[in-house]
Design a protein around this motif. Sequence first.
Motif, PDB file in Angstrom:
ATOM      1  N   PRO B  31       0.817  -1.389  -0.012  1.00  0.00           N
ATOM      2  CA  PRO B  31       0.086   0.161  -0.106  1.00  0.00           C
ATOM      3  C   PRO B  31       0.990   1.182   0.010  1.00  0.00           C
ATOM      4  CG  PRO B  31       0.105  -0.906   1.964  1.00  0.00           C
ATOM      5  CD  PRO B  31       1.020  -1.778   1.320  1.00  0.00           C
ATOM      6  N   TYR B  32       0.561   2.332  -0.645  1.00  0.00           N
ATOM      7  CA  TYR B  32       1.156   3.506  -0.692  1.00  0.00           C
ATOM      8  C   TYR B  32      -0.317   4.617  -0.265  1.00  0.00           C
ATOM      9  CZ  TYR B  32       4.653   0.761  -3.221  1.00  0.00           C
ATOM     10  OH  TYR B  32       5.670  -0.079  -3.792  1.00  0.00           O
ATOM     11  N   LEU B  33      -0.272   5.005   0.762  1.00  0.00           N
ATOM     12  CA  LEU B  33      -1.289   5.665   1.188  1.00  0.00           C
ATOM     13  C   LEU B  33      -0.750   7.157   1.500  1.00  0.00           C
ATOM     14  CD1 LEU B  33      -1.829   2.875   3.818  1.00  0.00           C
ATOM     15  CD2 LEU B  33      -3.298   3.535   1.960  1.00  0.00           C
ATOM     16  N   PHE B  34      -1.933   8.018   1.322  1.00  0.00           N
ATOM     17  CA  PHE B  34      -1.810   9.458   1.374  1.00  0.00           C
ATOM     18  C   PHE B  34      -3.207  10.054   2.128  1.00  0.00           C
ATOM     19  CE2 PHE B  34       1.207   9.837  -2.111  1.00  0.00           C
ATOM     20  CZ  PHE B  34       1.380   8.876  -2.618  1.00  0.00           C
ATOM     21  N   TRP B  35      -3.117  11.270   2.683  1.00  0.00           N
ATOM     22  CA  TRP B  35      -4.022  11.976   3.311  1.00  0.00           C
ATOM     23  C   TRP B  35      -4.089  13.440   2.710  1.00  0.00           C
ATOM     24  CZ3 TRP B  35      -8.318  11.094   5.953  1.00  0.00           C
ATOM     25  CH2 TRP B  35      -8.410   9.923   6.709  1.00  0.00           C
ATOM     26  N   TYR B  36      -5.400  13.996   2.195  1.00  0.00           N
ATOM     27  CA  TYR B  36      -5.389  15.092   1.882  1.00  0.00           C
ATOM     28  C   TYR B  36      -6.652  15.803   2.333  1.00  0.00           C
ATOM     29  CZ  TYR B  36      -2.554  14.235  -2.465  1.00  0.00           C
ATOM     30  OH  TYR B  36      -1.685  13.890  -3.126  1.00  0.00           O
ATOM     31  N   VAL B  37      -6.492  17.365   2.527  1.00  0.00           N
ATOM     32  CA  VAL B  37      -7.688  18.030   3.124  1.00  0.00           C
ATOM     33  C   VAL B  37      -8.174  18.919   2.266  1.00  0.00           C
ATOM     34  CG1 VAL B  37      -5.831  19.923   3.916  1.00  0.00           C
ATOM     35  CG2 VAL B  37      -8.129  19.609   5.001  1.00  0.00           C
ATOM     36  N   GLN B  38      -9.304  19.334   2.057  1.00  0.00           N
ATOM     37  CA  GLN B  38     -10.092  20.216   1.306  1.00  0.00           C
ATOM     38  C   GLN B  38     -10.843  21.261   1.791  1.00  0.00           C
ATOM     39  OE1 GLN B  38     -13.002  18.429  -1.515  1.00  0.00           O
ATOM     40  NE2 GLN B  38     -12.101  19.605  -3.026  1.00  0.00           N
ATOM     41  N   TYR B  39     -10.541  22.311   1.884  1.00  0.00           N
ATOM     42  CA  TYR B  39     -11.446  23.345   2.517  1.00  0.00           C
ATOM     43  C   TYR B  39     -12.237  24.055   1.490  1.00  0.00           C
ATOM     44  CZ  TYR B  39      -7.637  23.455   5.977  1.00  0.00           C
ATOM     45  OH  TYR B  39      -6.781  23.107   6.963  1.00  0.00           O
ATOM     46  N   PRO B  40     -13.205  24.629   2.017  1.00  0.00           N
ATOM     47  CA  PRO B  40     -14.341  25.136   0.966  1.00  0.00           C
ATOM     48  C   PRO B  40     -13.912  25.978   0.046  1.00  0.00           C
ATOM     49  CG  PRO B  40     -14.948  25.398   3.222  1.00  0.00           C
ATOM     50  CD  PRO B  40     -13.590  24.960   3.184  1.00  0.00           C
ATOM     51  N   ASN B  41     -14.420  25.407  -1.309  1.00  0.00           N
ATOM     52  CA  ASN B  41     -14.159  26.208  -2.679  1.00  0.00           C
ATOM     53  C   ASN B  41     -12.675  25.813  -3.026  1.00  0.00           C
ATOM     54  OD1 ASN B  41     -16.816  26.782  -3.197  1.00  0.00           O
ATOM     55  ND2 ASN B  41     -16.493  28.494  -1.480  1.00  0.00           N
ATOM     56  N   ARG B  42     -11.981  25.101  -2.497  1.00  0.00           N
ATOM     57  CA  ARG B  42     -10.716  24.763  -2.534  1.00  0.00           C
ATOM     58  C   ARG B  42     -10.235  23.422  -3.186  1.00  0.00           C
ATOM     59  NH1 ARG B  42      -7.660  28.506   0.357  1.00  0.00           N
ATOM     60  NH2 ARG B  42      -5.720  27.790  -0.643  1.00  0.00           N
ATOM     61  N   GLY B  43      -9.103  23.478  -3.870  1.00  0.00           N
ATOM     62  CA  GLY B  43      -8.540  22.028  -4.073  1.00  0.00           C
ATOM     63  C   GLY B  43      -7.968  21.253  -3.063  1.00  0.00           C
ATOM     64  N   LEU B  44      -7.554  20.228  -3.150  1.00  0.00           N
ATOM     65  CA  LEU B  44      -7.001  19.353  -2.186  1.00  0.00           C
ATOM     66  C   LEU B  44      -5.595  19.772  -1.770  1.00  0.00           C
ATOM     67  CD1 LEU B  44      -9.182  17.556  -3.387  1.00  0.00           C
ATOM     68  CD2 LEU B  44      -8.026  15.454  -2.723  1.00  0.00           C
ATOM     69  N   GLN B  45      -5.308  19.579  -0.551  1.00  0.00           N
ATOM     70  CA  GLN B  45      -3.714  19.950  -0.237  1.00  0.00           C
ATOM     71  C   GLN B  45      -3.037  18.748   0.451  1.00  0.00           C
ATOM     72  OE1 GLN B  45      -3.672  23.441   2.307  1.00  0.00           O
ATOM     73  NE2 GLN B  45      -5.353  24.481   1.370  1.00  0.00           N
ATOM     74  N   PHE B  46      -1.931  18.433   0.318  1.00  0.00           N
ATOM     75  CA  PHE B  46      -1.373  17.289   0.838  1.00  0.00           C
ATOM     76  C   PHE B  46      -1.116  17.293   2.259  1.00  0.00           C
ATOM     77  CE2 PHE B  46       1.453  13.877   0.640  1.00  0.00           C
ATOM     78  CZ  PHE B  46       2.811  14.009   1.368  1.00  0.00           C
ATOM     79  N   LEU B  47      -1.258  16.356   3.122  1.00  0.00           N
ATOM     80  CA  LEU B  47      -0.915  16.417   4.377  1.00  0.00           C
ATOM     81  C   LEU B  47       0.127  15.456   4.550  1.00  0.00           C
ATOM     82  CD1 LEU B  47      -4.388  16.452   6.292  1.00  0.00           C
ATOM     83  CD2 LEU B  47      -2.656  18.068   6.137  1.00  0.00           C
ATOM     84  N   LEU B  48       0.136  14.067   4.298  1.00  0.00           N
ATOM     85  CA  LEU B  48       1.249  13.240   4.609  1.00  0.00           C
ATOM     86  C   LEU B  48       1.032  11.858   3.720  1.00  0.00           C
ATOM     87  CD1 LEU B  48      -0.361  11.180   6.431  1.00  0.00           C
ATOM     88  CD2 LEU B  48      -0.190  12.557   8.174  1.00  0.00           C
ATOM     89  N   LYS B  49       2.179  11.248   3.837  1.00  0.00           N
ATOM     90  CA  LYS B  49       2.087   9.919   2.983  1.00  0.00           C
ATOM     91  C   LYS B  49       3.027   8.957   3.842  1.00  0.00           C
ATOM     92  CE  LYS B  49       6.024  11.104   0.272  1.00  0.00           C
ATOM     93  NZ  LYS B  49       6.850  11.327  -1.172  1.00  0.00           N
TER      94      LYS B  49
END
Lengths: 114, 117
Positions: B31-49
């Motif tokens: 597995p190669y796993l990622f977390w992203y966060v999305q704020y309203p009306n925004r794209g996804l921001q990378f958090l960690l992997k």
Amino acid sequence: DAGVTQSPTHLIKTRGQQVTLRCSPKSGHDTVSWYQQALGQGPQFIFQYYEEEERQRGNFPDRFSGHQFPNYSSELNVNALLLGDSALYLCASSLGQGVNTEAFFGQGTRLTVV
Amino acid sequence: AQSVAQPEDQVNVAEGNPLTVKCTYSVSGNPYLFWYVQYPNRGLQFLLKYITGDNLVKGSYGFEAEFNKSQTSFHLKKPSALVSDSALYFCAVRDMWKDTGRRALTFGSGTRLQVQP
């Protein structure tokens, strides 16, 4: 350093029309991927471009097509629009296609089909 | 089929308390796993992997994630939540395409985190 930029930010089209969305990758990135995010859902992979060729494709019909230019920018084209194509379209860029490469996303284009 | 599940549509936590956003995955290989966060009306921001190595991965904005191979989980955590952490969080896995060996990100359905003052 500019991140991933997408244009336009919002778009309203009529059923049956065609639309083109544009993406400029983060500086230094050579790989562009497109995702469709319907309301309340996670992004769904459409396709990926590298070296001006489509390298991978998700489960989307041929109405969805794309292009990558020599400067690595990319376009997403959707023909014969359906109401169900209404979504946020996200462009993501990365450097190469390595397994550990994180993708950087643009702010998206909100497409509404009426 | 390779997939990611986020069992909670929404998580509510008080500011200052620890938070956990759950994610489980199913893959045929590593597995190669990622977390992203999305704020309203925004794209996804990378958090960690997580690629390999330590099971506890540290990322941006004080977030960390714990990889558990036996439970096929990759839960996102933060010791002390902030009101500004309120957003939509996505877990993703990098698939291995069986026919070509090429890869794409598969996302979960997202978890909305609400941090109350």
